[in-house]
Design a protein around this motif. Structure first.
Motif, PDB file in Angstrom:
ATOM      1  N   LEU A  20       0.865  -1.183   0.000  1.00 15.02           N
ATOM      2  CA  LEU A  20       0.000   0.000   0.000  1.00 15.02           C
ATOM      3  C   LEU A  20       0.894   1.223   0.000  1.00 15.02           C
ATOM      4  CD1 LEU A  20      -3.246   0.662   1.941  1.00 15.02           C
ATOM      5  CD2 LEU A  20      -1.425   2.346   2.059  1.00 15.02           C
ATOM      6  N   THR A  21       0.629   2.156  -0.898  1.00 21.72           N
ATOM      7  CA  THR A  21       1.461   3.351  -0.970  1.00 21.72           C
ATOM      8  C   THR A  21       0.663   4.547  -1.460  1.00 21.72           C
ATOM      9  OG1 THR A  21       3.588   4.206  -1.797  1.00 21.72           O
ATOM     10  CG2 THR A  21       2.222   2.997  -3.371  1.00 21.72           C
ATOM     11  N   VAL A  22       1.181   5.736  -1.151  1.00 16.56           N
ATOM     12  CA  VAL A  22       0.648   6.997  -1.680  1.00 16.56           C
ATOM     13  C   VAL A  22       1.734   7.586  -2.564  1.00 16.56           C
ATOM     14  CG1 VAL A  22      -0.202   9.309  -1.155  1.00 16.56           C
ATOM     15  CG2 VAL A  22      -0.756   7.419   0.364  1.00 16.56           C
ATOM     16  N   THR A  23       1.457   7.740  -3.851  1.00 15.08           N
ATOM     17  CA  THR A  23       2.485   8.247  -4.771  1.00 15.08           C
ATOM     18  C   THR A  23       2.328   9.724  -5.084  1.00 15.08           C
ATOM     19  OG1 THR A  23       1.158   7.644  -6.705  1.00 15.08           O
ATOM     20  CG2 THR A  23       2.672   5.982  -5.864  1.00 15.08           C
ATOM     21  N   THR A  24       1.187  10.307  -4.739  1.00 14.37           N
ATOM     22  CA  THR A  24       0.927  11.708  -5.094  1.00 14.37           C
ATOM     23  C   THR A  24       1.996  12.646  -4.555  1.00 14.37           C
ATOM     24  OG1 THR A  24      -1.431  11.229  -5.010  1.00 14.37           O
ATOM     25  CG2 THR A  24      -0.791  13.546  -5.021  1.00 14.37           C
ATOM     26  N   TYR A  25       2.480  12.367  -3.359  1.00 14.88           N
ATOM     27  CA  TYR A  25       3.465  13.241  -2.722  1.00 14.88           C
ATOM     28  C   TYR A  25       4.823  12.564  -2.642  1.00 14.88           C
ATOM     29  CZ  TYR A  25      -1.083  14.959  -1.262  1.00 14.88           C
ATOM     30  OH  TYR A  25      -2.375  15.380  -1.258  1.00 14.88           O
ATOM     31  N   GLY A  26       5.127  11.739  -3.648  1.00 11.16           N
ATOM     32  CA  GLY A  26       6.328  10.906  -3.613  1.00 11.16           C
ATOM     33  C   GLY A  26       7.631  11.648  -3.471  1.00 11.16           C
ATOM     34  N   GLU A  27       7.712  12.859  -3.993  1.00 11.24           N
ATOM     35  CA  GLU A  27       8.961  13.619  -3.925  1.00 11.24           C
ATOM     36  C   GLU A  27       9.060  14.461  -2.653  1.00 11.24           C
ATOM     37  OE1 GLU A  27      11.287  13.080  -6.138  1.00 11.24           O
ATOM     38  OE2 GLU A  27       9.917  11.672  -7.081  1.00 11.24           O
ATOM     39  N   GLU A  28       8.064  14.385  -1.800  1.00 11.20           N
ATOM     40  CA  GLU A  28       8.041  15.218  -0.606  1.00 11.20           C
ATOM     41  C   GLU A  28       8.059  14.354   0.656  1.00 11.20           C
ATOM     42  OE1 GLU A  28       8.252  18.382  -0.883  1.00 11.20           O
ATOM     43  OE2 GLU A  28       7.838  18.559  -3.031  1.00 11.20           O
ATOM     44  N   PRO A  29       8.539  14.897   1.776  1.00  9.04           N
ATOM     45  CA  PRO A  29       8.531  14.154   3.051  1.00  9.04           C
ATOM     46  C   PRO A  29       7.128  14.116   3.641  1.00  9.04           C
ATOM     47  CG  PRO A  29       9.402  16.351   3.406  1.00  9.04           C
ATOM     48  CD  PRO A  29       9.182  16.218   1.910  1.00  9.04           C
ATOM     49  N   PHE A  30       6.243  13.342   3.046  1.00 14.81           N
ATOM     50  CA  PHE A  30       4.825  13.352   3.399  1.00 14.81           C
ATOM     51  C   PHE A  30       4.494  12.103   4.193  1.00 14.81           C
ATOM     52  CE2 PHE A  30       0.597  14.903   2.894  1.00 14.81           C
ATOM     53  CZ  PHE A  30      -0.227  13.804   2.769  1.00 14.81           C
ATOM     54  N   THR A  31       4.314  12.239   5.504  1.00 16.95           N
ATOM     55  CA  THR A  31       3.957  11.107   6.352  1.00 16.95           C
ATOM     56  C   THR A  31       2.441  10.987   6.363  1.00 16.95           C
ATOM     57  OG1 THR A  31       5.878  11.635   7.705  1.00 16.95           O
ATOM     58  CG2 THR A  31       4.309  10.053   8.617  1.00 16.95           C
ATOM     59  N   PHE A  32       1.899  10.237   5.391  1.00 18.61           N
ATOM     60  CA  PHE A  32       0.458  10.283   5.161  1.00 18.61           C
ATOM     61  C   PHE A  32      -0.356   9.656   6.281  1.00 18.61           C
ATOM     62  CE2 PHE A  32       1.980   6.483   3.001  1.00 18.61           C
ATOM     63  CZ  PHE A  32       1.073   5.513   3.389  1.00 18.61           C
ATOM     64  N   THR A  33       0.212   8.735   7.053  1.00 17.56           N
ATOM     65  CA  THR A  33      -0.576   8.111   8.114  1.00 17.56           C
ATOM     66  C   THR A  33      -0.842   9.055   9.286  1.00 17.56           C
ATOM     67  OG1 THR A  33       1.465   7.135   8.975  1.00 17.56           O
ATOM     68  CG2 THR A  33       0.093   5.736   7.578  1.00 17.56           C
ATOM     69  N   GLU A  34      -0.260  10.255   9.276  1.00 17.61           N
ATOM     70  CA  GLU A  34      -0.570  11.241  10.315  1.00 17.61           C
ATOM     71  C   GLU A  34      -1.980  11.817  10.123  1.00 17.61           C
ATOM     72  OE1 GLU A  34       2.446  14.199  10.243  1.00 17.61           O
ATOM     73  OE2 GLU A  34       4.018  12.872  10.989  1.00 17.61           O
ATOM     74  N   PHE A  35      -2.555  11.635   8.938  1.00 23.05           N
ATOM     75  CA  PHE A  35      -3.883  12.164   8.653  1.00 23.05           C
ATOM     76  C   PHE A  35      -4.923  11.084   8.890  1.00 23.05           C
ATOM     77  CE2 PHE A  35      -1.004  14.943   6.441  1.00 23.05           C
ATOM     78  CZ  PHE A  35      -1.535  16.196   6.690  1.00 23.05           C
ATOM     79  N   ALA A  36      -6.053  11.505   9.446  1.00 20.40           N
ATOM     80  CA  ALA A  36      -7.064  10.549   9.901  1.00 20.40           C
ATOM     81  C   ALA A  36      -7.589   9.674   8.769  1.00 20.40           C
ATOM     82  CB  ALA A  36      -8.216  11.306  10.563  1.00 20.40           C
ATOM     83  N   TYR A  37      -7.744  10.241   7.571  1.00 16.14           N
ATOM     84  CA  TYR A  37      -8.266   9.437   6.452  1.00 16.14           C
ATOM     85  C   TYR A  37      -7.343   8.261   6.182  1.00 16.14           C
ATOM     86  CZ  TYR A  37      -9.617   7.858   1.854  1.00 16.14           C
ATOM     87  OH  TYR A  37     -10.003   7.058   0.800  1.00 16.14           O
ATOM     88  N   PHE A  38      -6.062   8.540   6.003  1.00 13.89           N
ATOM     89  CA  PHE A  38      -5.112   7.490   5.632  1.00 13.89           C
ATOM     90  C   PHE A  38      -4.923   6.488   6.763  1.00 13.89           C
ATOM     91  CE2 PHE A  38      -3.702  11.174   2.998  1.00 13.89           C
ATOM     92  CZ  PHE A  38      -4.063  10.648   1.774  1.00 13.89           C
TER      93      PHE A  38
END
Length: 408
Positions: free
Chosen positions: A84-102
């Motif tokens: 499982l991955t999020v590629t939209t912010y692949g070039e950025e230090p984006f810790t997506f699991t910090e957001f409630a949706y993810f």
């Protein structure tokens, strides 16, 4: 000291348990059959009587036998691992699991995968280490893939099935997708704000190309055109945690300041509340407010903020079911496909499958083991709270007048 002794004792018990764990030879000896018969019985292969299969499985359960993961991968060509991955912010230090949706989506996806005998690995879109090549994946879920997503293209090239959380745009060649009806959700909440008294509704949105942002923004612009309102919106790079607050401030500082705002992302509610306070605007008296969020914090803000829920738990479960169905359909079709003439067998189907997964325009093609692209639309829920309740209009109450004596 006592705790340390218990820890040592538990460690020794664990080592004894591993050392005493039954192997396939032990099962064969106890059941009185060959190793091949044990393998066929436990993997549903061969032409064995049902009584033999049942007997072997009973013995294996009693001895606590569990086949080696490495051996199972060699035997079946499946690792039992999905990514499982999020590629939209692949070039950025984006810790997506910090957001409630993810976070909620990943939790539900993990539970759904385990229920069907798979483990879930959350992977970064990019890394200084080539983690993707070190993990044998049976399939991957990509959240909100960007147009012409290179990660999806490479996975498909390798013959790895990909499904997406989010309707893919461009020519992203996924096997299927699960998403919300973002257009209907946005139109519904804009109608709600207009019904609560808003006359100029603004939008706080991202500058990305992901499907969620694009469809939501298009729905807003279409609604404005339909009702005859001039669009009022600000965009910002959604991966930047500080940019949202700056954009909220810009939106409320405009000369054509909106009297209601919809924020597309989780932090927008708190950013807009803070900006409203800086400008002396009361919510909801001067500014109506809605944001898209799964966070429970908005139930206790001052005032509580109306939120649009995309139901990530349902999406996480549905997208995993879709991926595993795709994986297992392909495996079944590969097993049923006869070996090709000239020594080329179906053994390379995992990599060769990329050739018939999708056409150049990303539309799924028909063929052995390949289903048409599956599309599942999940419902949303607008949770109405005080921030978007109808405005109470001030009314003047005249003092009761005593009628003249002549009227009595």
């Amino acid at each position: 000291m006592t705790a340390a002794k218990h820890q040592v004792s538990r460690g020794e018990d664990s080592r004894r348990s591993r050392a005493a764990r039954a192997g396939i030879r032990d099962v064969a000896a106890e059941a009185g059959v060959s190793i091949t018969t044990v393998s066929d019985a436990l993997n549903g292969k061969g032409r064995l009587p049902d009584t033999t299969r049942s007997h072997v499985r009973s013995v294996a359960d009693r001895l606590g036998y569990r086949p080696s993961a490495a051996a199972r991968t060699l035997r079946t060509g499946k690792s039992g691992l999905i990514g499982l991955t999020v590629t939209t912010y692949g070039e950025e230090p984006f810790t997506f699991t910090e957001f409630a949706y993810f976070a909620e989506m990943a939790r539900a996806a993990t539970s759904a995968a385990l229920a069907r005998g798979y483990a879930l690995a959350i992977l970064p879109a990019t890394s200084q280490h080539d983690v993707w090549s070190n993990v044998a994946l049976d399939g991957t879920v990509v959240i909100d893939p960007a147009d012409h997503d290179p990660v999806v293209a490479e996975l498909v090239r390798q013959g790895i099935p990909v499904v997406s959380d989010g309707r893919p745009g461009g020519d992203v060649p996924v096997a299927g997708w699960v998403d919300n009806d973002h257009e209907a959700a946005v139109v519904g909440l804009l109608d709600h704000l207009a019904g609560s008294g808003a006359r100029r509704i603004g939008l706080l949105a991202g500058a990305g190309t992901d499907t969620y942002t694009r469809l939501s923004t298009e729905a807003y612009l279409g609604w404005c055109a339909r009702v005859g309102q001039q669009p009022v919106y600000e965009t910002y790079p959604a991966h930047d945690p500080c940019a949202g607050a700056v954009a909220a401030d810009r939106l409320l500082a405009r000369p054509d300041r909106p009297d209601a705002v919809y924020g597309l992302y989780d932090p927008n509610g708190t950013d807009l509340l803070a900006a409203a306070r800086r400008y002396g605007l009361r919510v909801p008296e001067d500014l109506l407010l809605v944001c898209c969020s799964e966070s429970g914090v908005y139930a206790s803000t001052e005032p509580p903020v109306t939120t649009l829920s995309l139901q990530p738990g349902r999406i996480g479960s549905a997208v995993i079911q879709l991926l595993i169905d795709t994986i297992e359909d392909r495996a079944a079709a590969s097993a049923a496909r006869p070996a090709a003439v000239g020594g080329r067998s179906g053994g390379g189907s995992r990599r060769a499958g990329a050739g018939h997964l999708a056409g150049h325009n990303g539309t799924a093609l028909s063929g052995p083991g390949v289903r048409p692209m599956v599309q599942r639309v999940m419902p949303t829920e607008l949770i109405v709270r005080a921030s978007s309740q109808p405005r109470v209009r001030a009314t003047t109450v005249n003092q009761q007048r005593t009628p003249p004596a002549a009227d009595r």
